[in-house]
Design a protein around this motif. Sequence first.
Motif, PDB file in Angstrom:
ATOM      1  N   UNK A 343       0.856  -1.187   0.000  1.00 12.04           N
ATOM      2  CA  UNK A 343       0.000   0.000   0.000  1.00 12.04           C
ATOM      3  C   UNK A 343       0.890   1.233   0.000  1.00 12.04           C
ATOM      4  N   UNK A 344       0.759   2.046  -1.055  1.00 14.92           N
ATOM      5  CA  UNK A 344       1.529   3.266  -1.195  1.00 14.92           C
ATOM      6  C   UNK A 344       0.735   4.428  -0.621  1.00 14.92           C
ATOM      7  N   UNK A 345       1.294   5.069   0.419  1.00 12.59           N
ATOM      8  CA  UNK A 345       0.646   6.205   1.058  1.00 12.59           C
ATOM      9  C   UNK A 345       1.351   7.528   0.767  1.00 12.59           C
ATOM     10  N   UNK A 346       2.654   7.476   0.523  1.00 12.84           N
ATOM     11  CA  UNK A 346       3.415   8.701   0.346  1.00 12.84           C
ATOM     12  C   UNK A 346       4.595   8.460  -0.572  1.00 12.84           C
ATOM     13  N   UNK A 347       5.019   9.515  -1.266  1.00 10.14           N
ATOM     14  CA  UNK A 347       6.240   9.505  -2.065  1.00 10.14           C
ATOM     15  C   UNK A 347       7.346  10.308  -1.400  1.00 10.14           C
ATOM     16  N   UNK A 348       7.073  10.831  -0.206  1.00  6.86           N
ATOM     17  CA  UNK A 348       8.097  11.525   0.582  1.00  6.86           C
ATOM     18  C   UNK A 348       8.892  10.458   1.331  1.00  6.86           C
TER      19      UNK A 348
END
Length: 395
Positions: A343-348
């Motif tokens: 699950x991708x929540x952020x690209x930071x």
Amino acid sequence: MRTTTICLAQHIGRGFRFQWHLKNKRSIPSSGAAEILAAKGIKICDPKDILSPPYFTYADVPLRQEVEEEELEPAKRPCFVFHERYSPPAGMAQAQHLTNSIVRSTLPQRVLDQMKDNTEEEDLKVQEVIRHSQLMDSHQEKLPRFDDVVNRPGWKFPREWGSPVSRRNKQMSYKLQLLLDQLLPGYTNRHLITNTNSQVSLEHSGRLIQMKYKAPLVLISSNPLSAVAEEDEILASEGESLPDIYPFSPFLHCKKLTQYSDKEFDCLATRRLFPHTLFFHMDMPYSPHNDDTFGGLTLMKAFGHAAAYAKSSLKIEKGNLETPLTLQVVHTTGKKFHIGVFQLNTLDLCGPRKNFFWHLPREALFDACKFKGAEANLEGYNPRIFSLLRALHLQ
């Protein structure tokens, strides 16, 4: 003891030197052209008197042309490129730092609830798929040479013909998906695409990184998968810390490049479809990775494809996704399967918010599949793998 004579025994070096000495003494015969021209009154000139300059030496020719500094293109920003041939030496912990992810050693409960025992007919069909993909493929290629450096060092085995590892893995994943479609005919809004590539560039602790990975098979759907972790759990993950890998760096064994492609693309060509399940193959005769490194590779590949799709198709605000992106991944060597949900929540990649990766230790679908007594013999079949694949298909 009977003595024998050695026939045609020759020393190659001595024979070469003899021929060199013999041919070196030969003189160039005259063709008689000079005498014929002189008899007709035609003057013969030496080329050195006509050509200007007459000859040149190799020392006078520069090996590489010098280029003025202003003609050179400005160098790109150095980038750490992670690709198919890279494997994290520190394993899963290094992959967590690269992807800013938290790992759970189990699958989501909604996937486990869909698991059930296979029927005897289903197990027979799966075994038939394994035999056909591993042994009964009519495609023939010259396979890489096999070396046994322990038992027979220096011995060259004869080249064998058969189906390469990459084709066997792709055939198995494809036929297992066809079998799932036959057993679960209600999912008609899905498609299977092959040979996809994803490439994305991101910032990580002040450095530029790029992830470029391939996916032999991608199952896509008209509806996206719902998020596994809710907003409360995502906010709670900000207090969790990643494992300590000191004194190693997350970029360990990854070289900085100044010549690379800065294009970005994802595995889908349309925005009306969503990735559902990614299939990755380790197309090697023998996998050199242990379970920890193999799991790190799965996490990095899942993050690379998810980040490429999210950057091109989803709304991102201050590095965080407005709607989390969920993907299912199946990473296999042909025998062993590693199954997970990302699950991708952020690209930071240095921020407090984390991504999530649920997975189980990789298991073997079978122990051996080979001909024995002119019959395709399958040993050590594990029905749990197909039960997990069916649970993923039902999501």
